[in-house]
Design a protein around this motif. Structure first.
Motif, short mmCIF file in Angstrom:
data_model
loop_
_atom_site.label_atom_id
_atom_site.label_comp_id
_atom_site.label_asym_id
_atom_site.label_seq_id
_atom_site.Cartn_x
_atom_site.Cartn_y
_atom_site.Cartn_z
N MET A 1 0.85 -1.17 0.00
CA MET A 1 0.00 0.00 0.00
C MET A 1 0.90 1.24 0.00
N ALA A 2 0.66 2.12 -0.94
CA ALA A 2 1.47 3.34 -1.06
C ALA A 2 0.80 4.48 -0.29
N ILE A 3 1.62 5.31 0.28
CA ILE A 3 1.12 6.49 0.98
C ILE A 3 1.20 7.67 0.03
N GLU A 4 0.09 8.37 -0.10
CA GLU A 4 0.05 9.54 -0.98
C GLU A 4 0.13 10.81 -0.15
N VAL A 5 1.04 11.67 -0.50
CA VAL A 5 1.21 12.94 0.21
C VAL A 5 0.60 14.06 -0.64
N LYS A 6 -0.35 14.77 -0.02
CA LYS A 6 -1.00 15.87 -0.73
C LYS A 6 -0.69 17.18 0.00
N PRO A 7 -0.39 18.22 -0.75
CA PRO A 7 -0.14 19.51 -0.09
C PRO A 7 -1.43 20.08 0.49
N ILE A 8 -1.29 20.80 1.58
CA ILE A 8 -2.44 21.43 2.22
C ILE A 8 -2.63 22.82 1.62
N GLN A 9 -3.83 23.10 1.17
CA GLN A 9 -4.15 24.44 0.68
C GLN A 9 -4.57 25.30 1.86
N ARG A 10 -4.19 26.57 1.81
CA ARG A 10 -4.56 27.49 2.88
C ARG A 10 -5.54 28.51 2.33
N ARG A 11 -6.54 28.83 3.15
CA ARG A 11 -7.49 29.90 2.82
C ARG A 11 -7.51 30.86 4.00
N PHE A 12 -7.25 32.11 3.70
CA PHE A 12 -7.20 33.14 4.73
C PHE A 12 -8.45 33.99 4.69
N PHE A 13 -8.98 34.30 5.88
CA PHE A 13 -10.19 35.10 5.98
C PHE A 13 -10.02 36.20 7.01
N TYR A 14 -10.63 37.33 6.72
CA TYR A 14 -10.72 38.41 7.69
C TYR A 14 -12.09 39.07 7.52
N ASN A 15 -12.83 39.12 8.60
CA ASN A 15 -14.14 39.78 8.59
C ASN A 15 -15.05 39.20 7.51
N GLY A 16 -14.98 37.88 7.30
CA GLY A 16 -15.84 37.20 6.33
C GLY A 16 -15.37 37.28 4.89
N VAL A 17 -14.25 37.92 4.63
CA VAL A 17 -13.73 38.09 3.27
C VAL A 17 -12.48 37.22 3.11
N GLN A 18 -12.42 36.48 2.00
CA GLN A 18 -11.25 35.66 1.73
C GLN A 18 -10.13 36.53 1.19
N LEU A 19 -8.95 36.34 1.73
CA LEU A 19 -7.77 37.10 1.33
C LEU A 19 -6.82 36.20 0.56
N ALA A 20 -5.96 36.80 -0.23
CA ALA A 20 -5.00 36.05 -1.03
C ALA A 20 -3.93 35.42 -0.15
N ASP A 21 -3.44 34.28 -0.58
CA ASP A 21 -2.32 33.62 0.08
C ASP A 21 -1.02 34.08 -0.60
N PHE A 22 0.04 34.12 0.16
CA PHE A 22 1.37 34.43 -0.37
C PHE A 22 2.25 33.22 -0.11
N PRO A 23 2.41 32.34 -1.12
CA PRO A 23 3.23 31.13 -0.92
C PRO A 23 4.63 31.49 -0.43
N GLY A 24 5.14 30.67 0.45
CA GLY A 24 6.48 30.91 0.99
C GLY A 24 6.47 31.67 2.29
N LEU A 25 5.33 32.26 2.66
CA LEU A 25 5.21 32.99 3.92
C LEU A 25 4.38 32.17 4.90
N ASP A 26 4.70 32.28 6.18
CA ASP A 26 3.84 31.66 7.18
C ASP A 26 2.61 32.55 7.37
N ALA A 27 1.68 32.12 8.20
CA ALA A 27 0.41 32.84 8.37
C ALA A 27 0.63 34.26 8.87
#
Length: 68
Positions: A1-27
């Protein structure tokens, strides 16, 4: 059985509005980039949601300030 590794997508929100992610930066780095246009994000708390179907929702919650 092979283990599949999937990247985690991040979604940022402020005051109910989704904000853009900046890859390479922490939260916090993403928050700081958006704080250049949305000033109240500069002191916002980073809240990490659970990972569901390979997607993690990260919310910026405005810091509660009290006047004394």
């Amino acid at each position: 059985m092979a283990i599949e590794v999937k990247p985690i997508q991040r979604r940022f929100f402020y005051n109910g509005v989704q904000l853009a992610d900046f890859p390479g930066l922490d939260a916090k780095g993403v928050r700081d980039m958006h704080a250049e246009e949305i000033s109240e994000l500069a002191s916002a708390e980073v809240v990490y949601g659970e990972i569901t179907d390979g997607v993690q929702e990260i919310t910026f919650r405005r810091a509660v300030e009290t006047k004394g």
